[in-house]
Each structure stands twice: as structure tokens, then as C-alpha cells.
Design an enzyme around this catalytic site. Structure first.
Site, PDB file in Angstrom:
ATOM      1  N   PRO A 124       0.846  -1.198   0.000  1.00  0.00           N
ATOM      2  CA  PRO A 124       0.000   0.000   0.000  1.00  0.00           C
ATOM      3  C   PRO A 124       0.882   1.249   0.000  1.00  0.00           C
ATOM      4  O   PRO A 124       1.948   1.261   0.619  1.00  0.00           O
ATOM      5  CB  PRO A 124      -0.798  -0.105   1.310  1.00  0.00           C
ATOM      6  CG  PRO A 124      -0.616  -1.509   1.786  1.00  0.00           C
ATOM      7  CD  PRO A 124       0.691  -1.981   1.249  1.00  0.00           C
ATOM      8  N   LYS A 125       0.439   2.260  -0.696  1.00  0.00           N
ATOM      9  CA  LYS A 125       1.155   3.540  -0.689  1.00  0.00           C
ATOM     10  C   LYS A 125       0.584   4.376   0.459  1.00  0.00           C
ATOM     11  O   LYS A 125      -0.401   5.082   0.299  1.00  0.00           O
ATOM     12  CB  LYS A 125       0.992   4.258  -2.029  1.00  0.00           C
ATOM     13  CG  LYS A 125       1.816   5.522  -2.169  1.00  0.00           C
ATOM     14  CD  LYS A 125       1.664   6.106  -3.572  1.00  0.00           C
ATOM     15  CE  LYS A 125       2.496   7.375  -3.719  1.00  0.00           C
ATOM     16  NZ  LYS A 125       2.023   8.450  -2.825  1.00  0.00           N
TER      17      LYS A 125
END
EC number: 6.5.1.2
Length: 566
Positions: A124-125
Site C-alpha cells: 500500500p502507498k
């Protein structure tokens, strides 16, 4: 903000276009003025964010604004802007530069990036702020903001309050990590809640001179970089977990195909998580030695962001739709943009008062979102055009519930809306009689009142462009059905202010003779509605329509027969 990651040129070339990328037809003078104003706005945003930790605009609107500036500079050969990270630079050098990340525009770009690569991982960013963490003998002793990637500001004063960040390692070792300081959330679903200003909140907290323990406990850490760690990603993640950073391993998934990456991207986008994220990071398991890292996007890492929640759109025109009751609805026609796979070309501004308050003109850049994931909604003006074009709005006092019964100048829209309502499901329910049909008939001069269409024949209909002999026959069939429709359908279709379920008694003559007090004896009709009914039946234009309908033999409009005395 996203501009903590890239220089402007790289940013523009790798951000997905939300708006059309064609060059505007401007003079050089106008282009310079528009670009200068946009640059000034972006500079103000940069300074507020980097120096005060205050985000004046949503991250994705900043992204698109920065992209638009570079696009204009390329279109008109203007000098490129200085790095947006200039105001972020601090006095402390990072042990190893922060590299930044390229943004991949779409699924096809991701496929190209992954082509021929092995050992790809997806994470995930995290939507937070990047920092370097320096441990000495197992103790966190220094925290440096990302800054411009080479030098940042000292955030070490906050270390004692960061209770959710690993401050003491299980081993007395020296360690340098890179990671994301993020706002800890509860069951956050990105697809529903958006960014929730998570990044701006953390940036604002860290910009303070001092945090309380409660404030510090709201900040978490996700380690995504160990510059001098093991060569293999799997080994780095395993050792990070042993050192007190288990999230790095938990939220890092090895993927072999684009479909695998897309599946995890969709999963994290729609699943409840303890943080906000704005996309996913793709990284190779192996990378060059830390001594070769630079403060720019490398080949071994890329971002695939989530769909925009808000799109930046350029207003082409503002038109004013006048409805059957005289309500004026401004419609902003915009350069086509895409949100959630929906192509948007226009958006309602709701009311004349809202348009006046927003003062939207052609050339303005506005933020558009989807209300309920389906209906385009204009949120606010992001950038105003330098040249303010005049717009001619309808006079509010001219249009009301009893205006525009003929297509006189300025009345065409409301008149066609009346005809559309009359023939629609709320009234006569006539097939094949939508607004397009009525507009053709009005433009051809065949319909100039609410009733003269009843007298049309096939010969005259076929003279109208776009109406064939078959269409003419179908229209005549629809018009003929109108003659047998019940009186209450005619009454509602003409716009009498009566409810859909109200039981009507009597014909036109009887209703037209009632006073407000008599109307109030009817169930569900109060003082306001009774006055509206009296006004409707008393209007000269409405009385003229009733007379013509009576002459055409429409049920309910003819006066009752006179009683003959015996």
C-alpha cells in the site's frame, strides 16, 4: 503532499491525465498570464505545506494543477518552474537520499513497467509524510523530514511523544531506515472515505514545536526503505519484523503478474485498514547499492495510484436551464474528465444563487467529484481564469410558475420544459414526445402554444428536418391519444399545483370558480397551496389554454350543459 516525491517534469509525465491534454488556443500573452497565475498559486501551496504543515488543497488537486502547469509550459515553450521541493529543503542531510517514485498513469503503464521484471513486490502507498530514522545503539535518536530528498528538517524533538513508533530496537545496533509517518485510523476504507486529510494532519502535527503524548500516539510508522539492509526483499522484511517493524512484512506481497498486483490494489482500496493510502507501490526485490541512490525516481520502484476522487476540470461554458416552474439551473460545461470510469462533460451548479456566489466563468478550473458515486458534483473553484468573460444570466424575476406559455424571446427553455412535462409521465404520458421532439417542432414554428400541436397533420410534420413519414405517423398517433386522456392528467400536465394522489372532483369551470377558502376544505390543501391554485386558474394564459382545449373537445374543459327548466 504528492509533490514531496517528484520534480515537476517527472511528475507531469507520469501522472494520469484527468483532463484533456490538447493545447489551448491562446495568444502567447494569455498563456504567460495564465501560467504565471497558476505558478503563483502552486508556490503558495508549497510554502504553506512545507513550512507550516498546512495543506490548502487536496493532494490530487495539487497533482493535477502541477501537471497542468507543466503542460502549459510545454505547449507554449515557457520556462520550466523550479523544483516544487525548494521550500521543503532543510539543513540536515539524509544519510542516503530519498529517491521518490514515478507514477504510472494506468493499467497499461503498469503492464509496461512490469514487463520483463521478476521479483516484484506490491505494498500500500501509505498516505503520510516521508522521513529518515536513525538509530544509535538501538535507540531512535534522529528523525529527519524528507525535504527535497537530499536535505530535510529535524523532527527529532517529537521522538519522546511518538508512542506508536518503535523507539527502542531489541538489539543495540546502528540502523538507518526510511519510512512513512502516517495518521493512525480505525477501519478506514479508502474507496468510501477518501484521504480524510490524513497526510495534511500528520504534516501539521510534525510542523509544531511540540506534541502532546496523545497527539504523538496518533502517528504510526511504515518502514519501506532499509538502504543498507539485506540484498533480498524477503530477507529485509523478515529482519525488519524481528527488529519491531512487522507491518513492513505484513503489507508487502510478492506478485508475479499484473493481475496479482491489480487484485491487491483493489483489495486495499476497498478493505478497512488502520491508515489512509492513495495507491500501491511496486518495487523490485533487488535494487542498486545505497551509494548509487539519487533524489529522483529510480527504475526499480513505481506507484500505481487509486482513481481520483476529485478531478480538475476546465469550464468551457456556463448555460442556464430554465425549468417548467421557472427555476433557473446553471450548468457548467467542462472539458471532459474521467472519474471512476465515468466521462463527465457537464455538471449542475444547483441554483442561480450558488453560481453567483462561486462566480464561475469560462476558463476557470473547478474540482468535480461524484455524489453517491454516480452524480457529478462541482465542489469549488480551484483556479480562476485571468480573463473574466461576461455571461448573460436570465433575470430571476422574469421566470416563475406562471410565466412563458409561449416561446417568446427568452422563454424558449421554459416553454419546451412545459411541453415536455405535459407529454411526460407526470401528465399525458404520450410516447415519442421528449424534449428533442418538442424543440424541433418549436424551432420549425409549428408549435407556438400549449395546444396547437393538437391540430398538426402529417404533411406539416414531414416538413420538419429529422421527421420522416414514419415518425410523423407515430407522432400523430401519440397526439391522438392525448384527446382521450382523463381530465386529471391534463390538469397535472399543464402544471396545476395539485398532488399526485389528490382526488379531483368537478371540471375546469367548477375548479376555476373556487376561492382559496373553498380549496382549503379539500384534504391535504393548505393556505399556501390554495393560493397557488387560485392564481393558476385565474391566470389569463391558463384560461386561454382551457378555452382552446374545450374547443378541441377535451374532457373536463367544456362548460356543463345548461339545465332546461320544465
Amino acid at each position: 503532499m504528492p509533490y514531496l516525491l517528484l520534480f515537476a517534469m517527472l511528475f507531469a509525465l507520469n501522472t494520469p491525465l484527468a483532463w484533456a491534454a490538447s493545447c489551448p488556443d491562446w495568444t502567447p500573452q494569455k498563456a504567460e498570464a495564465e501560467a504565471a497565475q497558476l505558478q503563483a498559486t502552486l508556490t503558495g501551496w508549497d510554502e504553506h505545506y512545507h513550512r507550516q504543515g498546512i495543506a490548502l488543497v487536496a493532494d490530487e488537486l495539487y497533482d493535477q494543477s502541477r501537471q497542468r502547469l507543466v503542460h502549459l509550459q510545454q505547449c507554449f515553450g515557457l520556462a520550466p518552474s523550479p523544483s516544487p521541493l525548494t521550500s521543503a529543503r532543510g539543513p540536515l542531510p539524509h544519510p542516503v537520499p530519498h529517491t521518490g517514485v514515478d507514477k504510472l498513469a494506468d493499467r497499461q503503464a503498469v503492464a509496461r513497467w512490469m514487463a520483463g521484471k521478476t521479483g516484484v513486490w506490491v505494498q500500500p502507498k501509505f498516505d503520510g509524510v516521508a522521513a529518515s530514522l536513525i538509530y544509535r545503539q538501538g535507540q531512535l535518536v534522529q528523525l529527519i523530514s524528507r525535504g527535497d530528498g537530499l536535505q530535510g528538517h529535524d523532527w527529532s524533538r517529537h521522538i519522546p511523544q511518538l508512542g506508536a513508533v518503535t523507539r527502542q530496537l531489541p538489539q543495540a545496533i546502528d540502523l538507518h531506515l526510511q519510512g512513512e509517518l502516517y495518521l493512525r485510523l480505525n477501519e478506514h476504507v479508502q474507496a468510501k472515505a477518501g484521504s480524510a486529510n490524513a497526510r495534511g494532519t500528520v504534516a501539521g502535527l510534525l510542523a509544531r514545536k511540540q506534541l502532546t503524548r496523545e497527539q504523538g500516539n496518533t502517528i504510526g510508522l511504515f518502514v519501506w526503505g532499509w538502504p543498507h539492509g539485506p540484498e533480498r526483499q524477503a530477507d529485509r522484511l523478515a529482519q525488519l519484523a524481528q527488529l519491531g517493524f512487522p507491518d513492513s512484512q505484513h503489507y508487502s506481497i510478492a506478485v508475479d503478474t499484473l493481475e496479482d498486483a491489480a487484485r491487491w490494489r483493489e483489495h486495499w482500496y476497498r478493505s478497512p485498514l488502520p491508515f489512509a493510502s492513495d495507491g500501491v507501490i511496486l518495487r523490485l526485490g533487488s535494487r542498486p547499492p545505497a551509494e548509487r541512490w539519487q533524489a529522483k525516481a529510480p527504475y526499480w520502484i513505481a506507484a500505481w495510484k487509486y482513481p481520483y476522487v476529485q478531478a480538475l476540470a476546465e469550464v468551457r461554458d456556463v448555460r442556464f436551464r430554465v425549468g417548467r416552474t421557472g427555476r433557473i439551473t446553471p450548468i457548467a460545461h467542462v472539458q471532459p474528465v474521467t472519474l471512476d470510469d465515468r466521462r463527465i462533460t457537464q455538471v449542475s451548479l444547483g441554483s442561480l444563487a450558488r453560481w453567483q456566489a462561486l462566480d464561475i466563468r469560462p476558463g476557470d478550473q473547478v474540482a468535480i467529484s461524484l455524489a453517491g458515486l454516480t452524480i457529478p458534483r462541482l465542489e469549488h473553484v480551484v483556479h480562476r481564469a485571468v480573463e473574466r468573460q461576461p455571461l448573460g444570466a436570465p433575470a430571476p424575476g422574469r421566470h416563475h410558475a406562471l410565466s412563458c406559455w409561449q416561446p417568446s424571446e427568452g422563454c424558449e427553455e421554459q416553454f419546451i420544459a412545459r411541453l415536455t412535462w405535459l407529454s411526460g409521465k407526470q401528465g399525458l404520458a404520450l410516447p415519442r414526445t421528449g424534449p428533442g421532439t418538442w424543440r424541433r417542432l418549436v424551432d420549425a414554428g409549428l408549435v407556438t402554444s400549449m395546444t396547437d400541436w393538437l391540430q398538426l397533420d402529417a404533411e406539416r410534420l414531414q416538413q420538419v428536418p429529422g421527421i420522416s413519414s414514419l415518425t410523423a405517423a407515430q407522432l400523430l398517433g401519440s397526439f391522438d391519444q392525448a384527446r382521450s386522456r382523463p381530465f386529471d392528467q391534463w390538469l397535472r400536465g399543464l402544471g396545476a399545483p395539485i398532488g399526485k394522489h389528490l382526488q379531483l372532483t368537478g371540471g375546469w369551470q367548477e375548479m376555476a370558480s373556487r376561492s382559496a377558502g373553498q380549496w382549503q376544505t379539500v384534504p391535504d390543501i393548505g393556505v399556501k397551496r390554495s393560493r397557488q391554485l387560485v392564481g393558476f386558474f385565474a391566470a389569463a394564459e391558463v384560461q386561454a389554454i382551457a378555452t382552446r382545449l374545450a374547443e378541441s373537445g377535451i374532457e373536463g374543459f367544456s362548460p356543463p350543459p345548461e339545465r332546461i327548466e320544465q
